[in-house]
Design a protein around this motif. Structure first.
Motif, PDB file in Angstrom:
ATOM      1  N   THR A 187       0.780  -1.039  -0.041  1.00  0.00           N
ATOM      2  CA  THR A 187      -0.137  -0.045   0.203  1.00  0.00           C
ATOM      3  C   THR A 187       0.691   1.207   0.119  1.00  0.00           C
ATOM      4  OG1 THR A 187      -1.815  -1.125   1.291  1.00  0.00           O
ATOM      5  CG2 THR A 187      -1.800   1.233   1.068  1.00  0.00           C
ATOM      6  N   VAL A 188       1.841   1.081   0.861  1.00  0.00           N
ATOM      7  CA  VAL A 188       2.920   2.362   0.681  1.00  0.00           C
ATOM      8  C   VAL A 188       3.363   2.490  -0.509  1.00  0.00           C
ATOM      9  CG1 VAL A 188       5.050   3.211   1.792  1.00  0.00           C
ATOM     10  CG2 VAL A 188       3.430   2.311   3.181  1.00  0.00           C
ATOM     11  N   ALA A 189       3.735   1.653  -1.133  1.00  0.00           N
ATOM     12  CA  ALA A 189       4.850   1.366  -2.404  1.00  0.00           C
ATOM     13  C   ALA A 189       3.690   2.173  -3.406  1.00  0.00           C
ATOM     14  CB  ALA A 189       5.022   0.066  -2.968  1.00  0.00           C
ATOM     15  N   GLU A 190       2.490   1.671  -3.448  1.00  0.00           N
ATOM     16  CA  GLU A 190       1.304   2.454  -4.425  1.00  0.00           C
ATOM     17  C   GLU A 190       1.088   3.855  -4.125  1.00  0.00           C
ATOM     18  OE1 GLU A 190      -2.023  -0.129  -3.927  1.00  0.00           O
ATOM     19  OE2 GLU A 190      -0.724  -2.051  -4.480  1.00  0.00           O
ATOM     20  N   ASN A 191       1.228   4.158  -2.839  1.00  0.00           N
ATOM     21  CA  ASN A 191       0.655   5.618  -2.497  1.00  0.00           C
ATOM     22  C   ASN A 191       1.923   6.768  -2.382  1.00  0.00           C
ATOM     23  OD1 ASN A 191      -2.201   5.406  -2.199  1.00  0.00           O
ATOM     24  ND2 ASN A 191      -1.695   3.740  -1.408  1.00  0.00           N
ATOM     25  N   ILE A 192       3.161   6.148  -2.079  1.00  0.00           N
ATOM     26  CA  ILE A 192       4.059   7.311  -1.645  1.00  0.00           C
ATOM     27  C   ILE A 192       4.350   8.099  -3.001  1.00  0.00           C
ATOM     28  CG2 ILE A 192       6.152   5.765  -2.176  1.00  0.00           C
ATOM     29  CD1 ILE A 192       7.315   6.617   0.685  1.00  0.00           C
ATOM     30  N   LYS A 193       4.475   9.457  -2.784  1.00  0.00           N
ATOM     31  CA  LYS A 193       4.873  10.308  -3.715  1.00  0.00           C
ATOM     32  C   LYS A 193       5.187  11.658  -3.323  1.00  0.00           C
ATOM     33  CE  LYS A 193       0.405  12.157  -4.961  1.00  0.00           C
ATOM     34  NZ  LYS A 193      -0.507  11.102  -4.529  1.00  0.00           N
ATOM     35  N   SER A 194       6.079  12.736  -3.949  1.00  0.00           N
ATOM     36  CA  SER A 194       6.299  13.789  -3.362  1.00  0.00           C
ATOM     37  C   SER A 194       4.866  14.837  -3.203  1.00  0.00           C
ATOM     38  CB  SER A 194       7.389  14.232  -4.255  1.00  0.00           C
ATOM     39  OG  SER A 194       6.299  14.812  -5.511  1.00  0.00           O
ATOM     40  N   GLY A 195       5.378  15.563  -2.038  1.00  0.00           N
ATOM     41  CA  GLY A 195       3.974  16.375  -1.513  1.00  0.00           C
ATOM     42  C   GLY A 195       3.331  15.942  -0.488  1.00  0.00           C
ATOM     43  N   MET A 196       3.528  14.558  -0.019  1.00  0.00           N
ATOM     44  CA  MET A 196       2.891  13.942   1.089  1.00  0.00           C
ATOM     45  C   MET A 196       3.976  14.283   2.187  1.00  0.00           C
ATOM     46  SD  MET A 196       2.590   9.879   0.108  1.00  0.00           S
ATOM     47  CE  MET A 196       1.482   9.429   1.460  1.00  0.00           C
ATOM     48  N   THR A 197       3.522  14.446   3.414  1.00  0.00           N
ATOM     49  CA  THR A 197       4.357  14.395   4.545  1.00  0.00           C
ATOM     50  C   THR A 197       4.455  12.894   5.116  1.00  0.00           C
ATOM     51  OG1 THR A 197       2.577  14.504   5.989  1.00  0.00           O
ATOM     52  CG2 THR A 197       3.369  16.545   5.353  1.00  0.00           C
ATOM     53  N   THR A 198       5.705  12.828   5.690  1.00  0.00           N
ATOM     54  CA  THR A 198       6.083  11.421   6.636  1.00  0.00           C
ATOM     55  C   THR A 198       4.911  11.158   7.390  1.00  0.00           C
ATOM     56  OG1 THR A 198       7.490  12.686   7.860  1.00  0.00           O
ATOM     57  CG2 THR A 198       8.365  11.498   6.264  1.00  0.00           C
ATOM     58  N   ASP A 199       4.016  12.257   7.846  1.00  0.00           N
ATOM     59  CA  ASP A 199       2.868  12.019   8.679  1.00  0.00           C
ATOM     60  C   ASP A 199       1.634  11.264   7.938  1.00  0.00           C
ATOM     61  OD1 ASP A 199       1.909  12.305  11.380  1.00  0.00           O
ATOM     62  OD2 ASP A 199       2.063  14.405  11.437  1.00  0.00           O
TER      63      ASP A 199
ATOM     64  N   ILE B  56       2.039   9.316   5.768  1.00  0.00           N
ATOM     65  CA  ILE B  56       2.630   7.764   5.504  1.00  0.00           C
ATOM     66  C   ILE B  56       2.214   7.007   6.935  1.00  0.00           C
ATOM     67  CG2 ILE B  56       4.391   6.195   5.150  1.00  0.00           C
ATOM     68  CD1 ILE B  56       5.875   8.489   3.692  1.00  0.00           C
ATOM     69  N   ASP B  57       2.516   7.652   8.123  1.00  0.00           N
ATOM     70  CA  ASP B  57       2.185   7.268   9.243  1.00  0.00           C
ATOM     71  C   ASP B  57       0.704   6.801   9.292  1.00  0.00           C
ATOM     72  OD1 ASP B  57       2.828   6.664  12.268  1.00  0.00           O
ATOM     73  OD2 ASP B  57       0.959   8.034  12.347  1.00  0.00           O
ATOM     74  N   ILE B  58      -0.065   7.927   8.993  1.00  0.00           N
ATOM     75  CA  ILE B  58      -1.607   7.710   8.877  1.00  0.00           C
ATOM     76  C   ILE B  58      -2.077   6.738   8.075  1.00  0.00           C
ATOM     77  CG2 ILE B  58      -3.787   8.883   8.385  1.00  0.00           C
ATOM     78  CD1 ILE B  58      -2.581  11.410   8.964  1.00  0.00           C
ATOM     79  N   LEU B  59      -1.505   6.639   6.674  1.00  0.00           N
ATOM     80  CA  LEU B  59      -1.870   5.495   5.788  1.00  0.00           C
ATOM     81  C   LEU B  59      -1.403   4.089   6.461  1.00  0.00           C
ATOM     82  CD1 LEU B  59      -2.626   5.084   2.749  1.00  0.00           C
ATOM     83  CD2 LEU B  59       0.001   4.993   2.343  1.00  0.00           C
ATOM     84  N   VAL B  60      -0.182   3.939   7.106  1.00  0.00           N
ATOM     85  CA  VAL B  60       0.110   2.727   7.615  1.00  0.00           C
ATOM     86  C   VAL B  60      -0.712   2.485   8.912  1.00  0.00           C
ATOM     87  CG1 VAL B  60       2.173   1.963   8.835  1.00  0.00           C
ATOM     88  CG2 VAL B  60       2.690   2.814   6.631  1.00  0.00           C
ATOM     89  N   HIS B  61      -0.721   3.119   9.539  1.00  0.00           N
ATOM     90  CA  HIS B  61      -1.468   2.918  10.824  1.00  0.00           C
ATOM     91  C   HIS B  61      -2.961   2.533  10.374  1.00  0.00           C
ATOM     92  CE1 HIS B  61      -2.775   3.822  15.076  1.00  0.00           C
ATOM     93  NE2 HIS B  61      -4.097   3.908  14.756  1.00  0.00           N
ATOM     94  N   ASN B  62      -3.563   3.345   9.342  1.00  0.00           N
ATOM     95  CA  ASN B  62      -5.196   2.690   9.319  1.00  0.00           C
ATOM     96  C   ASN B  62      -5.143   1.725   8.546  1.00  0.00           C
ATOM     97  OD1 ASN B  62      -5.955   5.377  10.447  1.00  0.00           O
ATOM     98  ND2 ASN B  62      -6.402   6.237   8.400  1.00  0.00           N
ATOM     99  N   LYS B  63      -4.183   1.099   7.791  1.00  0.00           N
ATOM    100  CA  LYS B  63      -4.297  -0.009   6.985  1.00  0.00           C
ATOM    101  C   LYS B  63      -3.875  -1.064   7.922  1.00  0.00           C
ATOM    102  CE  LYS B  63      -4.899  -1.240   2.868  1.00  0.00           C
ATOM    103  NZ  LYS B  63      -6.200  -0.807   2.072  1.00  0.00           N
TER     104      LYS B  63
END
Ligand code: MF3
Ligand code: CO
Ligand code: CO
Length: 319
Positions: free
Chosen positions: A98-110, A112-119
């Motif tokens: 999921t991270v690999a599919e969504n990670i991109k410039s402009g997003m904060t590391t926070d 990523i934390d929210i994405l990972v946590h919720n998943k």
């Protein structure tokens, strides 16, 4: 303080002072001997952790910050325990995808934390880093010159960043742990090489794992590959046994070592070398976690959780 603020607040400066300041700022900000990238050298604003719903089974440290004691030596897991390891490791992999599919410039590391946590919560699991020895977030995000244990914050990813995302989940009482370094947009060749070299160090070291192989052989192989690829092993972070405990025996050194013992069927441990562009030395920022390279060179890390089988090994967090 940003350069613009300094300039506007210091109108009294001579042009010589101003020139020196500009040079210092340039040096500090992005140009190193190691390529063209943003150097992270300060702790930033860390927001509150994401909430954990009450139906999620949490490890004891969720409340206390202190993990329960692990086994006293490398554990030989029975089939039912291995089955649980496989489930948690598979979830860790799905979250990484999921991270690999969504990670991109402009997003904060926070973000990523929210994405990972919720998943992880969606899968009915617990994000192992959260409150582990007080770690304040659900995932480690380490950008450029941060070697590991970066805390998700309000920094936006920018073109040219490399970022390691270290994901661990706790599911039905067992942890599964993996890490990958991602390339954001256009990364210079030195950065791309570093990331490829880190992946090779992990994968070639895992390839030699099997019953009867000394744990110490992993470090020898990682050093060999690192030398070939002209990168530096960061020796102070080690792999670990894993199970109902996040970290336990054996210690897996990624540098030359004489750690005793050999691999046996039923053992599960991680292989997670960090390699750097320059010197091996790291320092920890005032947050007590963020490990940065002393020389500001970049670092990259890859991690898998591995099972030793009768005939060799199985990568439990494999793609
Ligand atoms: N996932 C890391 C590892 O591979 C450990 C992170 S500990 C934390 O061992 F507290 F920072 F999450
Ligand atoms: Co990890
Ligand atoms: Co690990």
């Amino acid at each position: 303080m940003r350069l613009q603020d300094i300039l506007s607040s210091q109108a009294w400066m001579s042009s010589l002072q101003l020139a020196l300041l500009l040079v210092a700022h340039e040096l500090r900000d992005c140009k190193t001997d190691f390529g063209n990238y943003d150097v992270l050298d300060n702790i930033r604003e860390v927001s509150q952790a994401q909430p954990v719903p009450s139906h999620i089974a949490c490890p004891v440290y969720f409340e206390t910050g202190e993990p329960a004691e692990g086994p006293s030596g490398p554990e030989l897991k029975a089939e039912w325990q291995v089955d649980s390891m496989k489930e948690s490791c598979r979830l860790a992999r799905l979250v990484m995808n999921t991270v690999a599919e969504n990670i991109k410039s402009g997003m904060t590391t926070d973000d990523i934390d929210i994405l990972v946590h919720n998943k992880i919560i969606e899968y009915g699991a617990y994000p192992s880093p959260l409150n582990y020895r007080g770690f304040p977030k659900s995932v480690c995000t380490s950008v450029n010159n941060v070697a590991c244990h970066g805390i998700p914050d309000d920094r936006k990813l920018i073109d040219g960043d490399i970022i390691s995302v270290d994901i661990t989940v706790f599911y039905k009482g067992y942890h599964g742990d993996c890490c990958e370094t991602f390339i954001i947009g256009d990364v210079d060749e030195a950065g791309q090489h570093l990331v490829d070299a880190a992946r090779k160090c992990r994968d070639e070291a895992i390839a030699i794992c099997g019953p009867g192989v000394p744990f110490a052989a992993i470090g020898h192989k990682v050093e060999q590959v690192a030398r070939r690829e002209k990168v530096t092993v960061v020796p102070c972070f080690i792999g670990h046994g894993i199970g109902t405990y996040f970290h336990g025996p054996p210690d897996i050194y990624h540098c030359y070592n004489n750690y005793p013992g050999t691999m046996e069927e039923g053992m599960t441990f991680t292989v997670e070398p960090i390699v750097a562009q320059g010197q091996e030395d790291v320092l920890i920022l005032e947050d007590g976690w963020t490990a940065v390279m002393v020389d500001n060179g970049r670092a990259a890390q890859f991690e898998h959780t591995v099972l030793i089988t009768e005939s060799g090994h199985e990568i439990l967090t494999a793609v």
